[in-house]
Design a protein around this motif. Structure first.
Motif, PDB file in Angstrom:
ATOM      1  N   THR A  66       0.823  -1.215   0.000  1.00 35.97           N
ATOM      2  CA  THR A  66       0.000   0.000   0.000  1.00 35.97           C
ATOM      3  C   THR A  66       0.855   1.262   0.000  1.00 35.97           C
ATOM      4  OG1 THR A  66      -0.240  -0.049   2.413  1.00 35.97           O
ATOM      5  CG2 THR A  66      -1.984  -1.090   1.118  1.00 35.97           C
ATOM      6  N   CYS A  79      -4.989  11.036  -8.316  1.00 36.36           N
ATOM      7  CA  CYS A  79      -6.119  11.712  -7.672  1.00 36.36           C
ATOM      8  C   CYS A  79      -5.717  13.131  -7.281  1.00 36.36           C
ATOM      9  CB  CYS A  79      -6.573  10.923  -6.460  1.00 36.36           C
ATOM     10  SG  CYS A  79      -8.108  11.486  -5.742  1.00 36.36           S
ATOM     11  N   PRO A  85     -12.938  11.173  -4.544  1.00 37.14           N
ATOM     12  CA  PRO A  85     -12.601  10.269  -5.645  1.00 37.14           C
ATOM     13  C   PRO A  85     -13.600  10.382  -6.788  1.00 37.14           C
ATOM     14  CG  PRO A  85     -12.619   9.108  -3.545  1.00 37.14           C
ATOM     15  CD  PRO A  85     -13.171  10.476  -3.300  1.00 37.14           C
ATOM     16  N   GLN A  88     -12.998   4.931 -10.360  1.00 34.90           N
ATOM     17  CA  GLN A  88     -12.710   3.713  -9.615  1.00 34.90           C
ATOM     18  C   GLN A  88     -11.220   3.598  -9.315  1.00 34.90           C
ATOM     19  OE1 GLN A  88     -15.005   1.717  -8.414  1.00 34.90           O
ATOM     20  NE2 GLN A  88     -13.501   0.398  -7.456  1.00 34.90           N
ATOM     21  N   ARG A  91     -10.439   5.895  -6.454  1.00 33.40           N
ATOM     22  CA  ARG A  91     -10.927   5.346  -5.184  1.00 33.40           C
ATOM     23  C   ARG A  91      -9.971   4.276  -4.661  1.00 33.40           C
ATOM     24  NH1 ARG A  91     -15.819   5.127  -8.111  1.00 33.40           N
ATOM     25  NH2 ARG A  91     -17.036   6.962  -7.683  1.00 33.40           N
ATOM     26  N   TRP A  92      -9.480   3.425  -5.575  1.00 30.74           N
ATOM     27  CA  TRP A  92      -8.567   2.373  -5.180  1.00 30.74           C
ATOM     28  C   TRP A  92      -7.268   2.962  -4.633  1.00 30.74           C
ATOM     29  CZ3 TRP A  92      -3.697   0.918  -6.845  1.00 30.74           C
ATOM     30  CH2 TRP A  92      -3.254  -0.319  -6.393  1.00 30.74           C
ATOM     31  N   CYS A  94      -6.767   5.970  -3.316  1.00 31.51           N
ATOM     32  CA  CYS A  94      -7.014   6.627  -2.030  1.00 31.51           C
ATOM     33  C   CYS A  94      -7.192   5.598  -0.918  1.00 31.51           C
ATOM     34  CB  CYS A  94      -8.241   7.523  -2.121  1.00 31.51           C
ATOM     35  SG  CYS A  94      -7.997   8.980  -3.145  1.00 31.51           S
ATOM     36  N   SER A  95      -7.865   4.494  -1.214  1.00 26.93           N
ATOM     37  CA  SER A  95      -8.042   3.434  -0.218  1.00 26.93           C
ATOM     38  C   SER A  95      -6.705   2.826   0.180  1.00 26.93           C
ATOM     39  CB  SER A  95      -8.967   2.349  -0.768  1.00 26.93           C
ATOM     40  OG  SER A  95     -10.234   2.865  -1.019  1.00 26.93           O
ATOM     41  N   CYS A  96      -5.846   2.599  -0.793  1.00 28.27           N
ATOM     42  CA  CYS A  96      -4.507   2.048  -0.501  1.00 28.27           C
ATOM     43  C   CYS A  96      -3.724   3.011   0.376  1.00 28.27           C
ATOM     44  CB  CYS A  96      -3.745   1.776  -1.781  1.00 28.27           C
ATOM     45  SG  CYS A  96      -4.316   0.327  -2.658  1.00 28.27           S
ATOM     46  N   CYS A  97      -3.818   4.273   0.064  1.00 30.87           N
ATOM     47  CA  CYS A  97      -3.092   5.280   0.834  1.00 30.87           C
ATOM     48  C   CYS A  97      -3.566   5.285   2.281  1.00 30.87           C
ATOM     49  CB  CYS A  97      -3.282   6.647   0.189  1.00 30.87           C
ATOM     50  SG  CYS A  97      -2.297   7.945   0.938  1.00 30.87           S
ATOM     51  N   TRP A  98      -4.867   5.285   2.482  1.00 32.54           N
ATOM     52  CA  TRP A  98      -5.407   5.311   3.843  1.00 32.54           C
ATOM     53  C   TRP A  98      -5.101   4.030   4.603  1.00 32.54           C
ATOM     54  CZ3 TRP A  98      -6.325   9.139   6.759  1.00 32.54           C
ATOM     55  CH2 TRP A  98      -6.698  10.353   6.215  1.00 32.54           C
ATOM     56  N   CYS A  99      -5.152   2.888   3.920  1.00 34.19           N
ATOM     57  CA  CYS A  99      -4.795   1.626   4.594  1.00 34.19           C
ATOM     58  C   CYS A  99      -3.350   1.667   5.044  1.00 34.19           C
ATOM     59  CB  CYS A  99      -5.030   0.457   3.659  1.00 34.19           C
ATOM     60  SG  CYS A  99      -6.766   0.061   3.411  1.00 34.19           S
TER      61      CYS A  99
END
Length: 103
Positions: A66, A79, A85, A88, A91-92, A94-99
């Motif tokens: 991530t 992004c 976002p 798609q 969104r992916w 940003c999700s990786c970044c937050w995880c």
């Protein structure tokens, strides 16, 4: 007191859109070594995963991936339009970044 005009001339490249792009690239490039460190120092990273989570090594690998994905996404500007976002792929990323940040 007015800022020194010499500073404006020397640091003029780091203002506006160009400066923002430079900051994004430096930030993204700084994230990638953190991800690589999760693989390089796996024996030291896995014990840092909380005990209540299973598969400590898998979490260390996941977090490393991530960080690398987030760094690449920031460098290539996946992004950059804002925090919302729009696609798609965004969104992916940003999700990786937050995880990566939360773990």
């Amino acid at each position: 007191m007015a800022p020194c005009t010499g500073d404006r001339q020397r640091l003029g490249f780091a203002t506006g859109h160009r400066g923002l792009r430079i900051a994004r690239v430096l930030y993204g490039l700084a994230l990638i070594p953190f991800g690589l460190a999760h693989f390089t120092y796996l024996k030291q990273t896995a014990p840092l995963v909380p005990g209540w989570l299973p598969w400590h090594v898998a979490w260390a690998y996941f977090t490393g991936v991530t960080f690398i994905a987030a760094g690449v996404a920031v460098v290539i500007g996946v992004c950059v339009r804002g925090w919302r976002p729009r696609s798609q792929r965004c969104r992916w990323a940003c999700s990786c970044c937050w995880c990566g940040y939360l773990l």
